[in-house]
Design a protein around this motif. Structure first.
Motif, mmCIF file in Angstrom:
data_model
loop_
_atom_site.group_PDB
_atom_site.id
_atom_site.type_symbol
_atom_site.label_atom_id
_atom_site.label_comp_id
_atom_site.label_asym_id
_atom_site.label_seq_id
_atom_site.Cartn_x
_atom_site.Cartn_y
_atom_site.Cartn_z
ATOM 1 N N SER A 37 27.554 0.972 -5.703
ATOM 2 C CA SER A 37 26.772 0.517 -4.559
ATOM 3 C C SER A 37 25.658 -0.358 -5.101
ATOM 4 O O SER A 37 25.023 -0.027 -6.096
ATOM 5 C CB SER A 37 26.213 1.697 -3.771
ATOM 6 O OG SER A 37 25.711 2.684 -4.640
ATOM 7 N N SER A 38 25.436 -1.497 -4.460
ATOM 8 C CA SER A 38 24.435 -2.381 -5.038
ATOM 9 C C SER A 38 23.694 -3.182 -3.991
ATOM 10 O O SER A 38 24.188 -3.435 -2.903
ATOM 11 C CB SER A 38 25.085 -3.319 -6.049
ATOM 12 O OG SER A 38 25.782 -4.318 -5.375
ATOM 13 N N SER A 39 22.489 -3.527 -4.356
ATOM 14 C CA SER A 39 21.742 -4.510 -3.576
ATOM 15 C C SER A 39 21.932 -5.815 -4.345
ATOM 16 O O SER A 39 22.778 -5.893 -5.213
ATOM 17 C CB SER A 39 20.281 -4.106 -3.505
ATOM 18 O OG SER A 39 19.689 -4.252 -4.770
ATOM 19 N N PHE A 42 20.272 -5.217 -8.299
ATOM 20 C CA PHE A 42 20.560 -4.010 -9.066
ATOM 21 C C PHE A 42 21.436 -3.080 -8.250
ATOM 22 O O PHE A 42 21.575 -3.248 -7.042
ATOM 23 C CB PHE A 42 19.267 -3.293 -9.457
ATOM 24 C CG PHE A 42 18.363 -3.004 -8.288
ATOM 25 C CD1 PHE A 42 17.377 -3.908 -7.941
ATOM 26 C CD2 PHE A 42 18.516 -1.848 -7.550
ATOM 27 C CE1 PHE A 42 16.537 -3.654 -6.863
ATOM 28 C CE2 PHE A 42 17.687 -1.579 -6.475
ATOM 29 C CZ PHE A 42 16.696 -2.494 -6.128
ATOM 30 N N VAL A 44 23.872 0.956 -8.305
ATOM 31 C CA VAL A 44 24.117 2.253 -8.901
ATOM 32 C C VAL A 44 25.628 2.421 -9.046
ATOM 33 O O VAL A 44 26.377 2.190 -8.095
ATOM 34 C CB VAL A 44 23.526 3.386 -8.027
ATOM 35 C CG1 VAL A 44 23.844 4.737 -8.629
ATOM 36 C CG2 VAL A 44 22.025 3.209 -7.861
#
Ligand SMILES: [Zn+2]
Lengths: 151, 432
Positions: A37-39, A42, A44
């Motif tokens: 999962s990411s923005s 950055f 995770v």
């Protein structure tokens, strides 16, 4: 039943995931399922592995930021509607699913689904009441994957 | 508690009389140098006619450019035979400025460094680990000789080599360290990696922080982690280096040794003096330096005089923690920003690690600020939402202070370039 996933903080730049898988491969740690999962800058990396504690140790030693996070692993039927049953159950109880991913155990029969929820104890109680089987890390270890699937 | 009680607690009246006497001597001495001789002749300054401290205003300011233009000997007021040491500034642009010292100059400098260290509680019997670069940079040798004069045992460790630094601290029971603040924060992560707790496993009691402006929060972080009393200090090579100004036990501003320097605070735009308490650019004049006297030197550092006496009894006035350098000031969309402002905000936010970087970019004639922030190792819970919340909090806090919305990027602990010297906090990619 407690299951743990590895959550790895990673910047979105080339080579981060490759570094993780290389370290785990070298250490003979088996990755059962993975989800990222990411923005924008950055993200995770979430992973189910066969030896989460050792994985955390070796990854930390290589300078990665890793947490063991308690998640719920459930067995669902691998057919249309199988996942829906679980999700509806959680929705009815007002439980928010932060992340979910899984892998198939036996094609068209059984799949393991990992859900990361905001109210872990309540979820466990709800699942138990509704006769949904959950797995702990050891049971996960014993389960033979067929192939990965991502929600 | 005083190194030199008489001079440290001298009455203001006597101090000013002493300053005037020394100023006259220093100006006269300076007029032997190529630069000041020409300058005084051109504008008609007669060193004999300095009759009050206020007369210092008759002398023009000295800038770094003057030092560069007169490189290397144009400011020398003695023959080269008298010189025993040179140092240089750590300037990153242009030619480094060189400062020469006679033995007398070194003795006076060493004395104020010793005075400063003694003021913080360092004594004979202390073990002083000097974690600064030895060489042209004044931070290494300047503190070294001061500590020797106090009578401490010196470990001239130099900079870098973190594991060896920690080993030395443990093997020889270091009690006092001299360290760059950003390196102290970096070193704390090495301590953690090694499972060594400086509070439990070392004898550290005092830390001198220098060579880099830092925030109060950074000091607290260092004090908490190392279990030390950390003292801020200020100095610049043009004015010898360390020892110009130092905190006493009350840590409320840095006493500036006015028997060695004349202090002025000016408005950097109008060049007029500002009253005590108001912020401006620090201007210093050497009073005791024979080899290379410098008059009214514009330091480019912004600070203010803290009005009123200090509880410690010293009468030398105090300057506040340096707010920034006029050189460091970033101008972004017409707003003036100092990197230290950003540090101050970041260090107050829980979850922020030890390092950060400010990157300026220009896209389509628009300036953008990107702030990369290391996340604290213990903060990460495995949750992306938590990171997003942190990022939003940082963005909001910065925006409310600097009035510009930066793009905040969270990076992994230790991902940013480590600093074993002065940290590079700002990268300006804008082209003119
Ligand atoms: Zn004081």
């Amino acid at each position: 039943m407690k299951a743990y996933q590895l959550s790895i903080f990673a910047e979105n730049k080339p080579g981060r995931l490759a570094k993780v898988t290389r370290i785990l491969g070298k250490e003979n740690i088996n990755i059962r399922a993975i989800s990222i999962s990411s923005s924008d800058a950055f993200g995770v990396i979430n992973m189910l592995v066969d030896d989460p504690e050792r994985a955390q140790k070796v990854l930390s030693k290589e300078g990665l930021t890793v947490k063991l996070k308690e998640v719920i692993a459930v067995i669902i039927e691998d057919r249309p509607g199988g996942l829906d049953k679980l999700i509806q159950l959680l929705y009815d109880e007002n439980i928010n699913v932060e992340n979910a991913y899984g892998f198939v155990l036996e094609s068209w029969k059984k799949a393991v689904f990992v859900v990361d929820v905001d109210q872990i104890e309540k979820t466990q109680a709800v699942l138990k009441k509704n006769g949904v089987e959950t797995l702990d890390t050891e049971a996960l270890l014993a389960a033979e994957p067929f192939h990965y699937m991502k929600y | 508690m005083y190194w030199e009680k008489e001079i440290e607690t001298i009455s203001r009246k006597n101090l000013e009389a002493l300053q005037l006497e020394r100023l006259r001597k220093s100006v006269k001495n300076a007029s032997a140098s190529y630069h000041y001789k020409n300058l005084f002749e051109t504008i008609g300054v007669d060193p004999e006619k300095i009759s009050s401290l206020d007369d210092i205003k008759k002398i023009p300011f000295t800038n770094k450019e003057d030092l560069r233009e007169n490189w290397p000997y144009g400011f020398l007021a003695v023959s080269k035979d008298e010189l025993v040491r040179m140092h240089s500034s750590s300037g990153t642009t242009g030619r480094a400025t060189i400062i020469f010292h006679t033995q007398h100059d070194l003795d006076e400098w060493t004395n104020i460094v010793a005075r400063s260290m003694y003021m913080t509680g360092m004594r004979r019997g202390d073990v002083f680990q000097n974690m600064m670069t030895y060489g042209l940079f004044t931070g290494g040798l300047g503190f070294h000789y001061g500590a020797e004069k106090v009578g401490a045992l010196i470990i001239p460790a130099g900079s870098g080599n973190s594991k060896r630094q920690i080993q030395l601290m443990q093997d020889f029971q270091t009690t006092v360290i001299h360290i760059i603040p950003s390196y102290a924060l970096h070193l704390s992560t090495v301590f953690e990696e090694l499972g060594i707790d400086p509070r439990r496993d070392t004898n550290l009691g005092i830390a001198f922080l220098g060579a880099e402006p830092h925030s109060e929060k950074t000091r607290q972080k260092i004090e908490d982690f190392y279990g030390v009393n950390a003292f801020n200090s200020y100095g610049l090579s043009e004015m010898n280096g360390p020892g110009v100004s130092f905190e006493c036990q009350y840590k409320n501003g840095m006493h500036i040794w006015e028997d060695n320097y004349i202090v002025e605070i000016i408005d950097p735009d109008t060049l007029e003096p500002v009253p005590d308490g108001e912020e401006g650019e620090l201007v210093l004049t050497t009073l005791l330096r024979e080899g290379m006297p410098i008059l009214r030197y514009r330091t480019k550092d912004l600070t203010r005089i803290i009005p009123g006496p200090c509880e410690c009894g010293r009468t030398h006035r105090r300057i506040e923690r340096i707010k920034g350098r006029t050189d460091d000031m970033l101008v972004l969309k017409g707003v003036n920003i100092f990197p230290i402002q950003i540090e101050k905000i970041l260090m107050d936010i829980e979850g922020v690690g030890t390092n950060y970087q400010i990157i300026l970019e220009r896209k389509d004639y628009n300036d953008h600020m990107i702030v990369k922030v290391e996340v604290h190792k213990e903060f990460f819970s495995g949750d992306l939402k938590q990171l997003e919340t942190l990022r939003r909090a940082i963005t909001e806090e910065l925006k409310s202070d600097i009035l510009i919305t930066p793009r905040v990027e969270l990076v992994e602990p230790n991902a940013l370039p480590k600093s074993e010297g002065k940290a590079v906090r700002v990268i300006d990619n804008r082209e003119d």
